[in-house]
Design an enzyme around this catalytic site. Structure first.
Site, short mmCIF file in Angstrom:
data_model
loop_
_atom_site.label_atom_id
_atom_site.label_comp_id
_atom_site.label_asym_id
_atom_site.label_seq_id
_atom_site.Cartn_x
_atom_site.Cartn_y
_atom_site.Cartn_z
N LYS A 70 3.99 7.05 -3.19
CA LYS A 70 5.09 6.15 -3.51
C LYS A 70 5.50 6.24 -4.97
O LYS A 70 6.68 6.17 -5.30
CB LYS A 70 4.74 4.72 -3.13
CG LYS A 70 3.54 4.15 -3.84
CD LYS A 70 2.55 3.51 -2.92
CE LYS A 70 1.70 4.56 -2.23
NZ LYS A 70 0.58 4.04 -1.48
N LYS A 96 7.15 0.76 -3.41
CA LYS A 96 7.49 0.81 -1.98
C LYS A 96 8.86 0.19 -1.73
O LYS A 96 9.68 0.74 -0.99
CB LYS A 96 6.41 0.06 -1.18
CG LYS A 96 5.05 0.75 -1.25
CD LYS A 96 3.94 -0.15 -0.72
CE LYS A 96 2.58 0.51 -0.86
NZ LYS A 96 1.45 -0.40 -0.64
#
Ligand code: HSE
Length: 427
Positions: free
Chosen positions: A107, A207
């Site tokens: 991420k 995220k």
């Protein structure tokens, strides 16, 4: 016999070992579904001698992930090393330059370098898939890019860091202070090597930045996100919130407004009986709202061997089937640069202050709030000993800017003892 698709896996931690296990144990099922065998050509990790509970002798070993990524017998580079820059990024770029597709759980790398990497992939006719980077086993990237592709997405929100949710729910359920539960989480191996990534809201912020890009067709822009961690949430805040029918969650919200894209990650009070409020332990939840579909709630394990390997394999299977979607759901060249908007959607706020217990103190605070245009809905002074009085205030709906103006005026009152805690209430 159809040609196998051949993986090169860099990073053999929990997730890498989980991927190897699925490829070995589910070979027949995977082949039937993909229409071709899924094979592993080579692997790479820092320590060759470590026992990872899975046989690796059938695969070539590379010490250098860049070499692994560019091997002639690798079709898909599976990047499970982590890190925003360094070897993960170098190997991903090398894989794309060598004409490989990439599947990653990283991420940080994509939140900080996603646009450039997506452009490189698409110029090469390849893709980067990152389901495992967001909310572990929950197929939320797939839900947004495929199942909900016909929707204008209005809002994405959720709890996307299992460690923070574990800490907050454990504090509440066991009545323990933050520091004690933080240590417990550390012992359980929940915390990232740099715990600030978890408790500082950064991992969850990465995220959310990725989901916002897919949801709104915008270039990923982590720097624009407003982030607060859970470090200052106390057991007292959790108890007071519970008393009012709320639970505290590290909540991410992304929404497109007339002013631009609002993305924020912060501890918030949510109704205890709502789906988000009832989320326990390290579970993740993502709520998606689209104009046609309405609201969808996805819930599941946000980390761990099986769930994250499941997400990696979903991406591998798509590529094996010949499905190469644009990295962020539409061609990278068409992703807009969003105007970043500060969170101005009004909401009630919870404030916890420590006031000097002397005549007129409460009046001074109330006056400072009134001057900033912040209206008080409820107020409570809890029982105390000593010279400071803990005071809780719930405001009527106000904007973050107005609340900050009130907070900025508190020191001048001369009666606010410590830095106040302020938490948004998301009803
Ligand atoms: N540390 C993360 C979490 C898992 O606690 O959810 C990986 O992003």
């Amino acid at each position: 016999m159809p040609e196998p698709i051949r993986l090169g896996i860099a990073g053999l931690g929990t997730v890498g070992a989980g991927v190897v296990k699925i490829v070995r144990q589910q070979a027949a099922m995977l082949e039937a579904r993909a229409g071709r065998p899924i094979a592993i050509s080579a692997v790479s990790a820092r320590n060759r001698d470590k026992d990872r509970g899975v046989p690796l002798g059938d695969y070539a070993w590379e010490d250098d992930p860049v070499k692994l990524a560019t091997r002639a017998d690798v079709d898909v580079f599976v990047e499970l090393m982590g890190g925003a820059d360094g070897p993960a990024k170098a190997a991903t770029e090398a894989a794309l330059a060598a004409g490989k597709d990439v599947v990653t759980a990283n991420k940080a790398m994509l939140a900080l370098n996603g646009q450039a990497l997506a452009e490189q992939a698409e110029a090469a006719g390849r893709t980067i898939r990152f389901e495992a980077a967001v909310a572990g086993g929950i197929p939320v990237v797939k839900a947004l890019t495929e199942g909900l592709a016909g929707n204008e997405i209005q809002r994405v929100m959720g709890v996307m860091n299992g460690t923070c949710n574990y800490i907050l729910t454990r504090m509440e359920n066991a009545g323990l202070p933050y520091e004690t539960v933080f240590e417990e989480a550390n012992k359980l191996g929940y915390l990232e090597a740099d715990p600030t990534l978890d408790v500082g809201g950064i991992d969850a912020g990465h995220k959310l930045a990725l989901l916002a890009s897919v949801a709104f067709g915008t270039q990923v822009d982590f720097a624009a996100m407003q982030i607060d961690g859970i470090e200052r949430v106390s057991i007292e805040d959790i108890r007071q919130a519970a008393d009012m029918g709320y639970r505290i969650k590290l909540l991410g919200v992304a929404q497109m407004t007339a002013r631009g894209l609002e993305t924020r990650m912060s501890p918030c009070l949510v109704p205890a009986t709502s789906p988000l409020g009832s989320l326990e332990n390290a579970t993740n939840m993502v709520v998606l709202e689209g104009d046609a579909v309405g609201q969808i709630v996805l819930r599941g394990a946000g980390a761990g061997e099986g769930p994250t390997a499941s997400a990696v394999m979903g991406d591998v299977m798509d590529i094996a089937r010949g499905l190469r979607l644009p990295v962020f759901g539409q061609p990278a060249a068409t992703l807009r640069k969003a105007q970043a908007a500060s969170a101005r959607t009004p909401a009630p706020y919870y404030l916890r202050l420590n006031l000097q217990d002397k005549p007129g103190a409460l009046a001074k605070v109330a006056a400072a709030m009134g001057e900033a245009g912040v209206s008080i809905d409820r107020m409570r002074q809890t029982q105390h000993e000593g010279t400071n009085a803990p005071v809780l205030i719930v405001t009527h709906k106000t904007t973050r800017d107005m609340l900050e103006a009130a907070l900025a005026a508190f020191p001048a009152t001369g009666v606010v003892a410590d830095e106040p805690v302020s938490l948004r209430i998301e009803n």
